[in-house]
Design a protein around this motif. Structure first.
Motif, mmCIF file in Angstrom:
data_model
loop_
_atom_site.group_PDB
_atom_site.id
_atom_site.type_symbol
_atom_site.label_atom_id
_atom_site.label_comp_id
_atom_site.label_asym_id
_atom_site.label_seq_id
_atom_site.Cartn_x
_atom_site.Cartn_y
_atom_site.Cartn_z
ATOM 1 N N CYS A 97 0.835 -1.214 0.000
ATOM 2 C CA CYS A 97 0.000 0.000 0.000
ATOM 3 C C CYS A 97 0.867 1.260 0.000
ATOM 4 C CB CYS A 97 -0.928 0.002 1.215
ATOM 5 S SG CYS A 97 -2.170 -1.312 1.182
ATOM 6 N N ILE A 98 1.982 1.209 0.734
ATOM 7 C CA ILE A 98 2.888 2.355 0.772
ATOM 8 C C ILE A 98 3.579 2.528 -0.581
ATOM 9 C CG2 ILE A 98 4.984 3.276 1.857
ATOM 10 C CD1 ILE A 98 4.083 1.760 4.427
ATOM 11 N N THR A 99 3.927 1.412 -1.208
ATOM 12 C CA THR A 99 4.556 1.443 -2.538
ATOM 13 C C THR A 99 3.619 2.082 -3.554
ATOM 14 O OG1 THR A 99 5.770 -0.598 -2.011
ATOM 15 C CG2 THR A 99 5.658 0.036 -4.334
ATOM 16 N N ARG A 100 2.359 1.795 -3.427
ATOM 17 C CA ARG A 100 1.330 2.364 -4.321
ATOM 18 C C ARG A 100 1.374 3.898 -4.274
ATOM 19 N NH1 ARG A 100 -4.183 0.221 -2.367
ATOM 20 N NH2 ARG A 100 -3.458 -1.759 -3.191
ATOM 21 N N ILE A 101 1.523 4.454 -3.068
ATOM 22 C CA ILE A 101 1.583 5.912 -2.910
ATOM 23 C C ILE A 101 2.929 6.456 -3.396
ATOM 24 C CG2 ILE A 101 1.509 7.801 -1.236
ATOM 25 C CD1 ILE A 101 -1.162 6.386 -1.789
ATOM 26 N N MET A 102 3.973 5.679 -3.125
ATOM 27 C CA MET A 102 5.311 6.102 -3.560
ATOM 28 C C MET A 102 5.365 6.217 -5.088
ATOM 29 S SD MET A 102 8.205 6.942 -2.145
ATOM 30 C CE MET A 102 8.330 6.136 -0.544
ATOM 31 N N LEU A 103 4.617 5.368 -5.768
ATOM 32 C CA LEU A 103 4.565 5.400 -7.233
ATOM 33 C C LEU A 103 3.789 6.622 -7.737
ATOM 34 C CD1 LEU A 103 5.063 3.908 -9.970
ATOM 35 C CD2 LEU A 103 2.869 2.757 -9.593
ATOM 36 N N ALA A 104 2.692 6.961 -7.040
ATOM 37 C CA ALA A 104 1.808 8.042 -7.505
ATOM 38 C C ALA A 104 2.393 9.432 -7.267
ATOM 39 C CB ALA A 104 0.456 7.931 -6.799
#
Length: 582
Positions: A490-497
């Motif tokens: 979930c944190i990676t998802r935000i890091m990508l955006a």
């Protein structure tokens, strides 16, 4: 919602497919015409058999050819009509489910908070299925049944009006029985549908929290609760089924009496060769009349069954319409798209409560672009509620929240939420690959961008150890992954955006201390120049925040940097020090 209102709503859906309906009705008329014509020809064929060595074989052959043609037309018309009825029914069901699901995405969060997920699933799936069954029976049997009744009654009067009157006089008896029973079944089926929804909700809740149930040894209590609901459903279902099943045998009994009475009277007329009602009554006429009498009474039996099924269907569709009619989130048609976000947040005199009990009162906060705001306080103090207000999952009772001097009520919800990157304590993953779950943050991201984001959050190493790496398929529960690994995704998802504003609500609660330190370093890079709101129980993780808001009972009771609040030796200092006491 009354039966009449529900039926009117159903007809608006049916009306969309009027061309299919018209063709189905035409085929129904053809089908009924063939059904009525065949007994008439059979009666004529019987009358051509006058005695020993006195048979008109040419006439019978001609009638047989006509019968084969009629049967073929009957087969094609009924087969085509069935296909059309199925098409109409399932197009209507498709529309209903689509509207229900679309509406669910437009309902405020308060609606979902106040309804059990299992109950909503039951309405959208089970209730709609039950309605489909009733609707299909209505299309298949109701119209053709009515045409059959009218047609056969007409021809019975043509053949012998006195016998036709006998049949007609006894028909209301079955109708009164059917009406009496069906009028008592609607409320029973309605209650049955409600209990089913309760049971579905309970089962869904039980399965989703099975570990907690077993950990606290609540299996027996839950089993007792389920048995109670199941027993109530059993009693209600038995009663509804019993009363509805009375219709068929009672009406069949009445129709058997009609058939027997017609057969006896008709046989007497044939034997005595009586010219009754102005027409000589032959054996062929009797055979035709008995066939018509049977065709006449059969639709009544089917229609009473359809009416019973429709009672259940209407009870279910009323619940579906009630779900559709829930109040949606208010949409401001003049709302603007939020773009080129700086991240200045202003909260002015905000009041909010979920119930009559006040929660947030006269809340004021002004955050400059790029600042890190930490929100701390005891459970129930309003931390998550503040996040809900910022994301506009709820609107304040009064007061105003602005982003870059624009009221969030003047901004489209989609653009507001797109500009926030949000990591919650409650993890949400979808069925699909690891890569697809990460790409939710940026659907057009390349593989290289995904891998770089995963490396930044220290999740690349565990992803590569999975059977198919980034292409490993997981379910919505992330089975096979630890709680910490799921949160890292979930944190990676935000890091990508890389959104301009961040909300981190206990974002590292399920991650070990060593990994958390690395994640904090990644977050520090991510939050550079971005307005960030951090909700944390581990106060050691927010020491570097620009402003720490200490909340209690919906109010900010202290604010400042970590150093300033420790020097104050107030509520925050006691809260902070308590986490390091032995």
């Amino acid at each position: 919602m009354t039966n009449k209102t529900a039926l009117k709503r159903v007809m608006t859906y049916v009306g969309k497919y009027w061309h299919f309906m018209l063709l189905s009705l035409l085929l129904g008329i053809i089908s009924v015409a063939m059904t009525i014509y065949i007994p008439y020809q059979i009666g004529k064929a019987i009358d051509l058999i006058k005695g020993f060595n006195d048979v008109d074989f040419d006439g019978i052959t001609s009638i047989a050819i006509q019968l084969y043609i009629c049967i073929f037309i009957l087969f094609v018309s009924q087969w085509t009509m069935t296909i059309l009825n199925n098409k109409i029914t399932y197009k209507i069901i498709y529309d209903m489910r689509l509207i229900s699901f679309r509406n669910l995405t437009q309902y405020p969060l308060s609606f979902l908070d106040n309804h059990r997920p299992g109950e909503i699933v039951n309405i959208v799936i089970n209730d709609v299925d039950t309605f489909a069954d009733g609707l299909l029976m209505g299309f298949s049997q109701l119209f053709t049944g009515l045409i059959t009744i009218i047609g056969t009654l007409f021809f019975m009067f043509v053949i012998n009006w006195i016998l036709a009157l006998v049949v007609l006089a006894l028909t209301p008896l079955s109708l009164f029985i059917a009406k009496y029973i069906s009028s008592h079944t609607y409320s029973m089926f309605k209650k049955q549908s409600e209990i089913k929804a309760e049971q579905t909700g309970f089962v869904e809740e039980m399965i989703s929290s099975l570990k907690v149930v077993q950990a606290y040894n609540h299996t027996d209590e839950n089993l007792t609760s389920f048995e109670k609901i199941n027993e109530e459903l059993e009693k209600c279902s038995l009663k509804a089924t019993f009363y509805s099943s009375l219709v068929n045998p009672t009406t069949r009994f009445v129709y058997a009496l009609i058939y027997a009475l017609v057969a006896v009277i008709g046989a007497v007329l044939c034997v005595n060769s009586t010219n009754f009602g102005g027409i000589m009554f032959s054996v062929g006429m009797l055979a035709t009349f008995l066939a018509y009498a049977n065709q006449y009474t059969k639709p009544f039996n089917e229609i009473t069954g359809v009416i019973t099924e429709l009672q259940n269907a209407i009870a279910c569709v009323a619940r579906v319409f009630a779900l559709m009619d829930e109040e949606k989130e208010k949409v401001n048609k003049d709302a603007v798209e939020l773009s080129n976000v700086q991240g200045n947040i202003d909260i002015d005199h905000v009041y909010f409560s979920y119930t009559e009990k006040p929660l947030i009162q006269d809340f004021n906060l002004h955050v400059k672009s790029g600042k890190k705001i930490a929100i701390v306080g005891p459970t129930g103090c309003g931390k998550t509620t503040l996040i809900n207000l910022l994301m506009r999952f709820y609107d304040p009772n009064s007061g105003e929240i602005k982003v870059d001097n624009i009221s969030i009520k003047e901004i489209t919800r989609e653009s507001l939420r797109t500009n926030y990157g949000m990591v919650l304590q409650d993890i949400w993953l979808k069925s699909g690959t690891i890569k697809e779950n990460i790409k939710m943050g940026k659907t057009d991201a390349s593989d290289e961008e995904i891998i770089n984001a995963a490396k930044a959050t220290h999740s690349d190493s565990f992803i590569r150890r999975l059977p198919q790496g980034y292409d490993t398929i997981i379910n919505e529960d992330g089975e096979g992954l630890s709680q910490g690994q799921k949160q890292l995704l979930c944190i990676t998802r935000i890091m990508l955006a890389l959104p301009p504003m961040l909300i981190l609500d206990e974002a590292t609660s399920s991650i070990d201390t060593r990994t958390e330190i690395k994640i904090q370093e990644a977050f520090d890079k991510l939050m550079q120049g971005k307005t960030s709101f951090i909700v944390a129980h581990r106060l050691s993780t927010i020491r570097n925040a620009d402003i720490i808001l200490v909340m209690n009972e919906g109010n900010v009771i202290e604010s400042g940097s970590h150093k300033e609040l420790i020097e104050k030796d107030g509520f925050y200092a006691k809260l902070y020090n308590s986490q390091f006491e032995n």
